[in-house]
Motif scaffolding. Structure first.
Motif, PDB file in Angstrom:
ATOM      1  N   THR A  18       0.956  -1.269   0.070  1.00  0.00           N
ATOM      2  CA  THR A  18       0.236  -0.012  -0.201  1.00  0.00           C
ATOM      3  C   THR A  18       0.854   1.346   0.143  1.00  0.00           C
ATOM      4  O   THR A  18       2.014   1.250   0.580  1.00  0.00           O
ATOM      5  N   ASP A  32      -3.148   4.885   0.791  1.00  0.00           N
ATOM      6  CA  ASP A  32      -4.105   4.573  -0.225  1.00  0.00           C
ATOM      7  C   ASP A  32      -5.168   3.488   0.025  1.00  0.00           C
ATOM      8  O   ASP A  32      -6.220   3.728  -0.568  1.00  0.00           O
ATOM      9  N   LYS A  70      -9.953  10.500  -3.088  1.00  0.00           N
ATOM     10  CA  LYS A  70     -10.342   9.592  -4.418  1.00  0.00           C
ATOM     11  C   LYS A  70     -11.611   9.593  -4.770  1.00  0.00           C
ATOM     12  O   LYS A  70     -12.009   9.567  -5.903  1.00  0.00           O
ATOM     13  N   ALA A  96      -9.489   3.654   1.652  1.00  0.00           N
ATOM     14  CA  ALA A  96      -8.252   4.719   1.897  1.00  0.00           C
ATOM     15  C   ALA A  96      -8.635   5.275   3.506  1.00  0.00           C
ATOM     16  O   ALA A  96      -9.793   5.058   3.899  1.00  0.00           O
TER      17      ALA A  96
END
Ligand SMILES: [Zn+2]
Ligand SMILES: [Zn+2]
Length: 123
Positions: A18, A32, A70, A96
């Motif tokens: 990650t 992430d 995101k 996330a």
């Protein structure tokens, strides 16, 4: 990228299973994605990744609405009050995760680890 909490600049501090970015301003950590499986891969690096001070993190503790960079949606609060207080932000859509400075090191300590893991998605 921009810190989802304080809008400071972030540096990538870990890039393996990650990706982890750390904010230059609040020292918060943006994962992430973070799951129970991925937690194992960052635990050994926690000292290096989470270099901010607890005091710094506490200053931003009351900011509760963090938008996922995101998905542009407010991230979920994951919370346990007892026996130890754990609170962090997790995006239910993409996994996330945002932790304030010092929280990674705190949450992987023996008193916290089982509860912290239980708040994360399995995969
Ligand atoms: Zn920040
Ligand atoms: Zn998301």
């Amino acid at each position: 990228m921009e810190c989802p909490k304080c809008y400071g600049d972030m540096d990538t501090v870990h890039e393996a299973e990650t990706k982890v970015d750390r904010c230059q301003n609040c020292r918060g950590l943006y994962f992430d994605q973070l799951t129970q499986a991925l937690l194992e891969s960052v635990m050994g690096q926690a000292e290096a990744i989470d270099s901010g001070s607890d005091e710094m993190g506490s200053a931003y503790d009351d900011m509760v609405y963090v938008e996922c960079p995101k998905c542009d949606k407010i991230m979920d609060q994951r919370l346990i009050e007892e026996p130890n207080r754990i609170r962090f932000e997790l995006c239910p859509t993409c996994n996330a995760t945002f932790l304030d400075a010092g929280e990674l090191r705190e949450y992987i300590s023996p008193e916290f680890l089982d509860d912290f893991r239980s708040l994360l998605p399995e995969r």
